[in-house]
Design an enzyme around this catalytic site. Sequence first.
Site, PDB file in Angstrom:
ATOM      1  N   ASP A 299       2.348 -42.395 -18.765  1.00 19.27           N
ATOM      2  CA  ASP A 299       1.038 -42.472 -19.417  1.00 19.27           C
ATOM      3  C   ASP A 299      -0.006 -41.906 -18.464  1.00 19.27           C
ATOM      4  O   ASP A 299       0.240 -41.762 -17.263  1.00 19.27           O
ATOM      5  CB  ASP A 299       0.673 -43.932 -19.724  1.00 19.27           C
ATOM      6  CG  ASP A 299       1.417 -44.456 -20.941  1.00 19.27           C
ATOM      7  OD1 ASP A 299       1.912 -43.631 -21.711  1.00 19.27           O
ATOM      8  OD2 ASP A 299       1.505 -45.679 -21.099  1.00 19.27           O
TER       9      ASP A 299
ATOM     10  N   ASP B 121       4.946 -49.124 -27.609  1.00 21.38           N
ATOM     11  CA  ASP B 121       5.739 -48.383 -26.625  1.00 21.38           C
ATOM     12  C   ASP B 121       7.118 -49.007 -26.458  1.00 21.38           C
ATOM     13  O   ASP B 121       7.966 -48.457 -25.753  1.00 21.38           O
ATOM     14  CB  ASP B 121       5.033 -48.364 -25.257  1.00 21.38           C
ATOM     15  CG  ASP B 121       3.828 -47.435 -25.257  1.00 21.38           C
ATOM     16  OD1 ASP B 121       3.875 -46.429 -25.981  1.00 21.38           O
ATOM     17  OD2 ASP B 121       2.845 -47.727 -24.554  1.00 21.38           O
TER      18      ASP B 121
ATOM     19  N   ASP C   1       2.299 -49.218 -22.045  1.00 24.01           N
ATOM     20  CA  ASP C   1       1.459 -50.416 -21.988  1.00 24.01           C
ATOM     21  C   ASP C   1       1.261 -51.058 -23.350  1.00 24.01           C
ATOM     22  O   ASP C   1       0.955 -52.221 -23.459  1.00 24.01           O
ATOM     23  CB  ASP C   1       0.088 -50.103 -21.355  1.00 24.01           C
ATOM     24  CG  ASP C   1      -0.648 -48.997 -22.113  1.00 24.01           C
ATOM     25  OD1 ASP C   1      -0.126 -48.535 -23.142  1.00 24.01           O
ATOM     26  OD2 ASP C   1      -1.735 -48.599 -21.665  1.00 24.01           O
TER      27      ASP C   1
END
Length: 1207
Positions: free
Chosen positions: A465, A789, A785
């Site tokens: 990310d 996900d 997060d």
Amino acid sequence: MTNPTEHTLPSNSILESREGEFGCTVMDLRKLMELRSSDAIDQINVHYGGVMNLCSRLKTNPVEGLSGNPADLEKRKQVFGQNLIPPKKPKTFLELVWEALQDVTLIILEIAAIISLVLSFYRPPGGENEQCGLAVTSPEDEGEAEAGWIEGAAILFSVIIVVLVTAFNDWSKEKQFRGLQNRIEKEQKFSVIRNGHIIQLPVAEIVVGDIAQIKYGDLLPADGILIQGNDLKIDESSLTGESDHVKKSLERDPMLLSGTHVMEGSGRMVVTAVGINSQTGIIFTLLGASEGEEEEKKKKGKKQGVPENRNKAKTQDGVALEIQPLNSQEGIDSEEKEKKAAKLPKKEKSVLQGKLTRLAVQIGKAGLIMSAITVLILILYFVIDNFVIQRRPWLAECTPIYVQYFVKFFIIGVTVLVVAVPEGLPLAVTISLAYSVKKMMKDNNLVRHLDACETMGNATAICSDKTGTLTMNRMSVVQAYIGDTRYHQIPSPDDLVPKVLDLIVNGISINSAYTSKILPPEKEGGLPRQVGNKTECALLGFVSDLKQDYHAVRSEVPEEKLYKVYTFNSVRKSMSTVIEKPGGGYRMYSKGASEIILRKCNRILDKKGEAVPFKNKDRDEMVRTVIEPMACEGLRTLCIAYRDFNDGEPPWDNESEILTELTCIAVVGIEDPVRPEVPEAIAKCKRAGITVRMVTGDNINTARAIATKCGIVTPGDDFLCLEGKEFNRLIRNEKGEVEQEKLDKIWPKLRVLARSSPTDKHTLVKGIIDSTVGDQRQVVAVTGDGTNDGPALKKADVGFAMGIAGTDVAKEASDIILTDDNFTSIVKAVMWGRNVYDSISKFLQFQLTVNVVAVIVAFTGACITQDSPLKAVQMLWVNLIMDTFASLALATEPPTDSLLKRRPYGRNKPLISRTMMKNILGHAVYQLTVIFFLVFAGEKFFDIDSGRRAPLHSPPSQHYTIIFNTFVLMQLFNEINSRKIHGERNVFSGIFRNLIFCSVVLGTFISQIIIVEFGGKPFSCTKLTLSQWFWCLFIGIGELLWGQVISTIPTQSLKFLKEAGHGTTKEEITKDAEGLDEIDHAEMELRRGQILWFRGLNRIQTQIKVVKAFHSSLHESIQKPKNQNSIHNFMTHPEFTIDEEGPRTPLLDEQEEEIFEKVSKPGTKTSSLDGEVTPQTNKNNNTVDCCQVQIVASHSDSPLHSLETSV
């Protein structure tokens, strides 16, 4: 810690007597929480007079919460219980000792030692001894005869030591696992309101009456009733099996259950049940009871000779999982698959474990053959010499003596097997992993699954990310576009029209989660603290920079007055809040990704604050002149807009109609600086052969700019930066299915995936893992997060969840939690993973040298001298050095930066490289040469009596003591050589940084001195002179010198050397095995509690009759359960999910207008029927998430359906 079965609920009389204290009892609240929907609302309203009156009964304030008075909290714990579910009782040390005693080789040694011990006391009748041949070839004195029992006793004593050491290691391992589990549990905190302040409280400290704040991504820690909610949706599949998310509201269904996940929205609830009184706790209690009953049945069955149920698959730690079919047809399929799986070799999830298992089996087979040949040769030689060559008759009185010889031969054979079988390998792996996990905590890596630590060493790709991982997650508004003017810095309030200023302040203050706020800095002169969503905090900081107070706005419009909230999710990519206007009508504030919101705007505020038309050409112009320049500077752009509804009640459920005709107020550019240490960390990854890819929900230009700053892409490189929409177009066919061939053309060059959903992330990860491009399968690590996900985190070889910004759902799906959300910590995890691999290789190099030498010496000695130069007890001592001390010393070597200068090992790279094989064979040659010289010429060299062909119970000789001492000292110095496995010359490099290694070597040396000087007959040793000690020491030190000689020989020239310890190759995997899920036994060992949970949830279908509240309809349905997974999905662990084999078609990232039309139609479900895709919310606006959940519907005939309908 206590077993759940030992916890019983207080009796009703006690509970009823306490009603006066709080106005309701534990049983009242339990019965209330068993209700659903309208039944629950009726009960709350009729029996308790509404939620507010229930709060009054529980002596709590729905706004201020509990006072936090310690006496009050303690009383609540006494009356309603603590928020703890007692864990399974750990195995006692004696139980672990008993388990260690089950080792087959040890059992054989014990039996042989007992036989030897018994026969040693037998004395043949006088006068006939001479006819017993070899047994009495030389006269024995009384002391020698009396010493016969010592060898048997010493073997028994050695076995006891080995068992105790093994049990202690198991005990310390289990203790460490439980400590790790406790650490994970302590990390889990929840937001509650006490005394008017929102505080983060450990889950175990929550009590009945607490007012808890719930938000997207939370795992509910207790049962409760909703007080106030905003667009709240809960995933209750863990308790009901229903995959569709349940909408919660005061009017429909206010009941919130522990163990369920908040998938969308936010709100507040009053806690009504905790611990074993919550719905999850009740099931745990039933499971404990059912387990106790089953164990009793098993015991009775054994006594009565009843065979155990055969439909049980044994797991590694002995826990039986009861398998029941989902339905009749699926049951047949699963049975066939189970039969196939039973015949096929299991693939290990951990690469290292798979290689070690294969290697251990190969070594074990070789050892078994060698030990069998050794025993056979010894017996044949004895029989031929006595009864063929010397023609002696077999006399009955000599039988015990002959048997003693046979037992002695058998003991030699077993000790050869004991030394050959590498029992130390699992211990070395455990020690290395446990040591690494402990140290990784200091490097901000909280490892949840031990195998992930080792797997990271093999990582070839990291999909990371952006926000918080590569960047600081310290966001701030640095540019703005307001009233036709672009401000390159924060404008002064005087520059803005009051009307526009008010709209900006209200649009941000009201249309942000009330949990997001700016707090004063902890230290004087520090930066203000950002609490909650960092993007919203940046906007609130923008309000403060405009010299306005968002607190005042929120005081005027508290959360209770919000009329309607459309929370952020991956489909909307925006958040909207509706409030009632004082003069009538409604106003809706919206914020979200600029290109999404602008597409829904048809007007914009000009310099005077007047709304003017905003056409497509105006939007394109703004994108070109404002949004793209901001994005190219690495800024995220958000648009703030509003809409007024003046006529009647709008159709709030029709989002496609509501979220249109907006008026643009402003566009802001948010900066999230790159972490200063990230570029260097990514450069290290590149040197280490690891490809870093950025997967983000941001604009493509923003993502590319940040990727360039980080060093993921460099100008001029031939790499791809794609948006999710374009990515899907390139990899899918006309039917919308992903084609691996198309994906294989994209992913090798892909470095940035922008505007991506979690479905895109999962597709990318799965595509890389399944790809056949290149010689090796890619090993992929992923960070995540958001709640959605989860699928990508589970699919990845290693899933990293964010400890700070991550949701509970993401943490549950992950293997490692980054406690500082920092990419640099991932690089440290890679280093530790590679260090584990190296540590095991070092231990292997050492152990295999000992194996080869000990087995050849024992075998050759047996063939030539009819005795092993190394006695059984001595070999057990060597085995103890190998198994315990060497594994402890070599498995705890700290990592060095040089580990990151090598390429990943790969899944098929052998554990034993050619260099290691050269070292093993080279040192074996040296040791064998020395030992054979000492065996056959040692007595002449040292001028001492020969120890060869000694009688059965003759005293220890100096000759064989020197051999034993030399052998051990050579292993000790070779242990130092084994610290280096890649041909390095300086074996002492960094040795003093590893105090454990130094302590082990020194401790082993001191122990050896004690054994030789004072071990006497039990160890077959006699005291040595000083000169003899010096010679032994000199030969041992020769190992270090010989190591330097071996290092000078180039490995390339030794082409005849083969490698060993390969992973399972593609050719070795049968077609039937290809579809099997990978099973990680280490994980199963680690999480026995979850296995108990899984087993119990399935078994509860037959055990649930104990619950009195269930109606008779339940008893019928139990007989023919049709649904295996009705309530099994409590923590959604990957090893317990049943992956469907059918093709999955994830949600395509189409035009937003089309998506809105599909989603907002009344009655439309967010999950498709074959359904793997359920759109969900995301914690940060910068990422775009979509969750894949498995659909396991509660069948109408299932026990759970009966439970839901009948209670």
